[in-house]
Scaffold this motif. Structure first.
Motif, mmCIF file in Angstrom:
data_model
loop_
_atom_site.group_PDB
_atom_site.id
_atom_site.type_symbol
_atom_site.label_atom_id
_atom_site.label_comp_id
_atom_site.label_asym_id
_atom_site.label_seq_id
_atom_site.Cartn_x
_atom_site.Cartn_y
_atom_site.Cartn_z
ATOM 1 N N ASN A 92 18.989 -13.909 -0.596
ATOM 2 C CA ASN A 92 19.763 -15.146 -0.734
ATOM 3 C C ASN A 92 18.981 -16.220 -1.479
ATOM 4 O OD1 ASN A 92 22.338 -14.718 0.330
ATOM 5 N ND2 ASN A 92 21.607 -14.904 2.426
ATOM 6 N N TYR A 122 21.713 -22.169 6.512
ATOM 7 C CA TYR A 122 21.976 -20.805 6.959
ATOM 8 C C TYR A 122 21.402 -20.611 8.356
ATOM 9 C CZ TYR A 122 22.926 -19.583 2.049
ATOM 10 O OH TYR A 122 23.431 -19.519 0.778
ATOM 11 N N LYS A 123 22.260 -20.190 9.275
ATOM 12 C CA LYS A 123 21.771 -19.752 10.583
ATOM 13 C C LYS A 123 21.735 -18.237 10.564
ATOM 14 C CE LYS A 123 24.309 -19.609 14.334
ATOM 15 N NZ LYS A 123 25.080 -19.996 15.543
ATOM 16 N N TYR A 175 18.845 -10.555 4.237
ATOM 17 C CA TYR A 175 19.568 -11.780 4.555
ATOM 18 C C TYR A 175 18.941 -13.031 3.941
ATOM 19 C CZ TYR A 175 22.148 -15.377 6.983
ATOM 20 O OH TYR A 175 22.933 -16.461 7.255
ATOM 21 N N THR A 184 17.792 -26.392 0.840
ATOM 22 C CA THR A 184 18.467 -25.334 1.588
ATOM 23 C C THR A 184 17.591 -24.970 2.784
ATOM 24 O OG1 THR A 184 19.579 -24.431 -0.363
ATOM 25 C CG2 THR A 184 19.317 -22.958 1.523
ATOM 26 N N PHE A 215 17.011 -22.512 6.276
ATOM 27 C CA PHE A 215 17.283 -21.343 7.107
ATOM 28 C C PHE A 215 16.694 -21.589 8.500
ATOM 29 C CE2 PHE A 215 17.672 -19.639 2.888
ATOM 30 C CZ PHE A 215 18.560 -18.583 2.974
ATOM 31 N N ALA A 246 22.622 -26.417 1.367
ATOM 32 C CA ALA A 246 23.155 -25.321 2.177
ATOM 33 C C ALA A 246 22.321 -25.171 3.439
ATOM 34 C CB ALA A 246 23.159 -24.009 1.395
#
Length: 405
Positions: A392, A367-368, A388, A338, A340, A365
């Motif tokens: 998560n 995430y931006k 955020y 994942t 970010f 996954a």
């Protein structure tokens, strides 16, 4: 007369507020520069462990274990290993305080938390054969961290706990080291249940960093200067100097002086940086490392590739049996990943993140972050980082553990 009393009361309240603020500032443990003391000060159990790499570096790990409150014995719980970024240490996972730091959030979620460190930082300045005053000690980049440091620490954690797998969380260079290890030593992919990479640094050809643009062409190529800087320490880890920096931030009501010290690495747009953490940040960052770590990134900027260290054609032939350094085989990284990232990251551009993602075979996954001005340091010390990102991460790991049950 009534208005005078109101004015007097107002002045008294202001004075009381200033005294209270001064008291809080004086009582804050901003000069803690040791992870064990900080974790104890925050009210958690802590263990300190050491492990020696195959090439002789003695590394320190910090553990926040789950302890039975009645028997005092360590409980068997899911493992998570956290690794910090460039010139940082395990302290960065603790700076947000006892309520909002990721290490503590994971502990409260029931995890056995391990904080890793790499050679050259303040906790890892010993080698079986070289002193920290010798050039040989500092002749390393993040490549050695990936093939020696992280494997040694992972093996130690599994051996100590008797478990077979763990979760991984790394920021910046921590992500680099993870990618190096799992591409070079792909059998370690089976050790990780999941990997969360915060602004991972692999490709850097699109970076906004002024350092890369100005110094990169010099230190990212083989020349007299870059050869001389191999085997040189990048930052001093003198604790008295760090305490002085932290106190200057504490006294400065407008902390632009402190923030300006971060500009070369964090960028000029620091509006989301949690400025209340500046004294703690200055007391614990940078934590030490080699110039060669930075030069290896500069080589990636010049070559536009993610590959091993370039020693020049002759030494490359001795090291790799080829004239150019080999690229890391990111297709070997089969751990569920994942990522970010931020579109405004001063260090890692979105284009470089997407280039990395296209080569990873098991991206779970992406995430931006929703804030357009979110920057590289904000992934650890930014406002909103818990709500955020950290929350998560915990939820994602909890979902994985629930599926396994």
């Amino acid at each position: 007369m009534g208005s005078e009393r109101v004015a007097l009361l107002y002045l008294v309240l202001i004075a009381m507020q200033q005294v209270a603020t001064a008291t809080i500032r004086q009582s804050r443990e901003i000069i803690i520069t040791d992870a064990v003391r900080r974790i104890q000060n925050d009210g958690y159990n802590v263990e300190r462990h050491t492990v020696t790499t195959k090439d002789g570096y003695v590394l320190t790990l910090h553990r926040i274990p789950q302890v039975d409150p009645e028997r005092g014995s360590v409980l068997r719980r899911p493992l998570v290993f956290l690794l910090s970024g460039l010139y940082a240490s395990s302290d960065v996972w603790l700076l947000n305080g006892r309520e909002d730091s990721l290490a503590y959030l994971l502990w409260r979620a029931g995890y056995d938390v391990w904080l890793g460190n790499n050679r050259g930082n303040i906790y890892c300045r010993k080698n079986l054969w070289h002193n920290a005053t010798e050039r040989e000690f500092w002749d390393f980049s993040w490549h050695e961290m990936g093939v020696y440091d992280l494997p040694a620490q992972v093996d130690y954690v599994l051996r100590t706990t008797g478990q077979r797998a763990m979760h991984f969380v790394g920021i910046s260079q921590g992500g680099t080291v993870f990618l190096v290890m799992n591409s070079m030593l792909p059998h370690y992919n089976a050790v990780f249940k999941s990997a969360t990479l915060l602004a991972p640094v692999a490709y850097v050809s699109n970076t906004k960093s002024g350092l890369a643009k100005i110094i990169g062409p010099v230190l990212g190529t083989r020349n007299y200067v870059s050869k001389m800087l191999e085997g040189v320490e990048m930052f001093s880890t003198n604790k008295f100097f760090k305490k002085f920096l932290s106190m200057t931030c504490l006294e400065n009501e407008k902390p632009m002086v402190c923030i300006s010290r971060l500009w070369p690495v964090a960028g000029y747009d620091t509006r989301f940086l949690n400025k209340t953490l500046l004294p703690d940040l200055m007391a614990n960052f940078p934590a030490g490392g080699s110039v060669k770590q930075l030069m290896h990134y500069f080589q990636g900027y010049v070559s536009t590739r993610f590959r091993q260290y370039d020693y020049g054609p002759e030494r490359n032939w001795l090291h790799y049996q080829q004239l150019e350094p080999p690229e890391y085989v990111l297709e070997n990284v089969s751990t569920p990943v994942t990522v970010f990232f931020s579109e405004n990251d001063y260090i890692v551009a979105p284009a470089d993140i997407w280039r990395l993602l296209t080569r990873l075979p098991n991206v779970e996954a992406v995430y931006k972050v929703p804030w357009k001005r979110w920057n590289h340091f904000d992934f650890i010390c930014g406002l909103g980082v818990r709500e955020y990102i950290f929350d998560n991460i915990v939820l994602s790991m909890n979902r994985y553990e629930q599926r396994r049950r």
